[in-house]
Design an enzyme around this catalytic site. Structure first.
Site, short mmCIF file in Angstrom:
data_model
loop_
_atom_site.label_atom_id
_atom_site.label_comp_id
_atom_site.label_asym_id
_atom_site.label_seq_id
_atom_site.Cartn_x
_atom_site.Cartn_y
_atom_site.Cartn_z
N ARG A 1 0.86 -1.19 0.00
CA ARG A 1 0.00 0.00 0.00
C ARG A 1 0.89 1.24 0.00
O ARG A 1 1.93 1.27 0.67
CB ARG A 1 -0.91 0.03 1.23
CG ARG A 1 -2.12 -0.90 1.15
CD ARG A 1 -3.16 -0.46 0.11
NE ARG A 1 -4.31 -1.36 0.04
CZ ARG A 1 -4.41 -2.41 -0.77
NH1 ARG A 1 -3.43 -2.72 -1.61
NH2 ARG A 1 -5.51 -3.16 -0.76
N ASP B 1 4.11 -0.28 -7.13
CA ASP B 1 2.82 -0.59 -7.76
C ASP B 1 1.71 0.16 -7.02
O ASP B 1 0.56 0.14 -7.47
CB ASP B 1 2.56 -2.10 -7.72
CG ASP B 1 1.30 -2.48 -8.48
OD1 ASP B 1 1.21 -2.12 -9.68
OD2 ASP B 1 0.40 -3.11 -7.90
N GLU C 1 -2.49 7.73 -4.72
CA GLU C 1 -2.89 7.13 -6.01
C GLU C 1 -4.37 7.34 -6.36
O GLU C 1 -4.75 7.27 -7.52
CB GLU C 1 -2.57 5.63 -6.02
CG GLU C 1 -3.43 4.79 -5.09
CD GLU C 1 -3.04 3.31 -5.14
OE1 GLU C 1 -1.86 2.99 -4.95
OE2 GLU C 1 -3.94 2.48 -5.38
N HIS D 1 -0.99 0.12 -9.74
CA HIS D 1 -1.75 -0.85 -8.92
C HIS D 1 -2.28 -2.00 -9.79
O HIS D 1 -3.48 -2.29 -9.78
CB HIS D 1 -2.90 -0.14 -8.18
CG HIS D 1 -3.23 -0.81 -6.88
ND1 HIS D 1 -3.47 -0.12 -5.72
CD2 HIS D 1 -3.35 -2.13 -6.55
CE1 HIS D 1 -3.73 -0.97 -4.75
NE2 HIS D 1 -3.66 -2.20 -5.22
#
Ligand code: NAD
Length: 333
Positions: free
Chosen positions: A237, A261, A266, A298
């Site tokens: 996260r 990622d 985000e 993500h």
């Protein structure tokens, strides 16, 4: 018939959820936008809402949901940091999630990021397409023999560790609840403290949930404890890393490379096509300028197998909830 509003839904969510529903007694309406306190009214009239990682369900939303008669928040992901669980409990709203849909999907993506970043495949891909066949600046290192530190040896961390053992890396780990038998069988050692892992690792991969205790776990102080030139990978996260400290570590050269990622801000950026818009996030814009930073939006979970499993478990969660409601209200099942 259980009426469910599905938020932050993409084409692949529709495809796999509709397949998983089949002829079952559930009706789904798909919304592309996020569910949060600004959009909560759109959930009126439903029995349940089905959400993803960047929908934000705070106490205000849950209070409204309880007035609307919504009794279930069904997450299509493992992490549940975006739902105020205490308030859900207070308003008697159930929360379900998909705890382990495919640890392989995420672990394999983390390995893909590691190799791409190390061997600079993202750069050579662009170069070769421009007919630039030079190897200048593309020197990487052998992963074999390097110390790879895994923070969090749950479902995903364990798969990542196994793959890295196959690379002949020295794998060490840190977890607040270590799995000693698993580690012994695989030839992995646990560090006593996370500082020890930071000190020894050439590569660090994060596989922990976002909790108050892990918020900004990677910050100015902890980065200073890492080996110079360390490579950092985060598929867990975004808020586990303090982005400003990360940028500083990249600028002063202490960090040798970063693959992300997930990113702390985000929401509203990842999963969206902003190619004809202006990027308003200055930290993300700065990160994108480093040649030793690799970012995916993500996407680690995004395999056919994971989507199938997410849909299967989500539908199963909805069905079990519906059957419980029917049972409580005396309706024949
Ligand atoms: P998991 O619950 O199986 O494992 C998490 C591990 O972290 C546990 O072993 C736990 O003891 C450990 N842990 C918790 N707090 C810790 C701390 N402070 N220090 C060290 N260890 C700690 O979870 P998982 O299925 O392996 O997933 C890990 C995380 O990956 C999820 O929480 C989620 O945030 C993230 N994730 C990302 C994607 C993606 O697409 N990028 C997909 C799925 C999951």
């Amino acid at each position: 018939m259980l009426r469910v509003a599905v938020y932050d839904s993409k084409q692949y969510d529709r495809e796999f959820l509709v397949q998983a529903i089949g002829t079952k007694n559930i009706s789904l309406d798909f919304y592309e936008y996020h569910l949060n306190k600004d959009t909560k009214e759109s959930a009126k009239g439903y029995d349940a809402v089905c959400i993803f990682v960047n929908d934000q369900i705070d106490a205000e939303c849950l209070e409204s949901f309880s007035r609307y008669g919504i009794r279930l928040v069904a997450l299509r992901c493992a992490g549940f940091n975006n739902v105020d669980i205490e308030s859900a409990h207070k308003f008697n709203i159930a929360v379900t999630r998909v705890p382990a849909y495919s640890p392989h999907a995420v672990a394999e993506h983390a390995v893909g990021l590691l190799l791409t970043l190390n061997r600079k495949i993202h750069r050579s891909y662009n170069r070769v397409r421009e007919m630039n066949f030079s190897l200048k600046g593309l020197v990487g290192f052998d992963v074999a023999g390097k110390t790879v530190g895994i923070v969090g040896t749950g479902e995903i961390g364990k798969v990542f560790a196994k793959i890295l053992k196959g690379f002949d890396a020295k794998v060490i780990a840190y977890d607040i609840e270590p799995s000693y038998d698993w580690a012994r069988n695989l030839g992995i050692t646990y560090s006593e403290t996370i500082e020890e892992l930071f000190k020894q690792s050439d590569i660090i991969s994060l596989h922990i949930p976002l909790l108050p205790s892990t918020l900004y776990l990677i910050n100015e102080k902890t980065i200073a404890k890492m080996k110079p030139n360390v490579m950092l990978i985060n598929t867990s996260r975004g808020k586990i890393i303090d982005t400003n400290a990360l940028i500083e570590g990249l600028k002063n050269g202490h960090i040798g490379g970063v693959a992300l990622d997930t990113y702390e801000e985000e929401e509203g950026v990842f999963f969206e096509d902003l190619s004809d818009k202006i990027l308003m996030d200055d930290e993300l814009a700065r990160l994108l300028t480093f040649q030793n930073v690799l970012i995916t939006a993500h996407q680690a979970f995004l395999t056919r197998e994971a989507l199938q499993e997410i849909s299967r478990v989500t539908v199963d969660n909805l069905l079990r909830f519906e059957q419980k409601i029917s049972f409580l209200s005396g309706t024949e099942l």
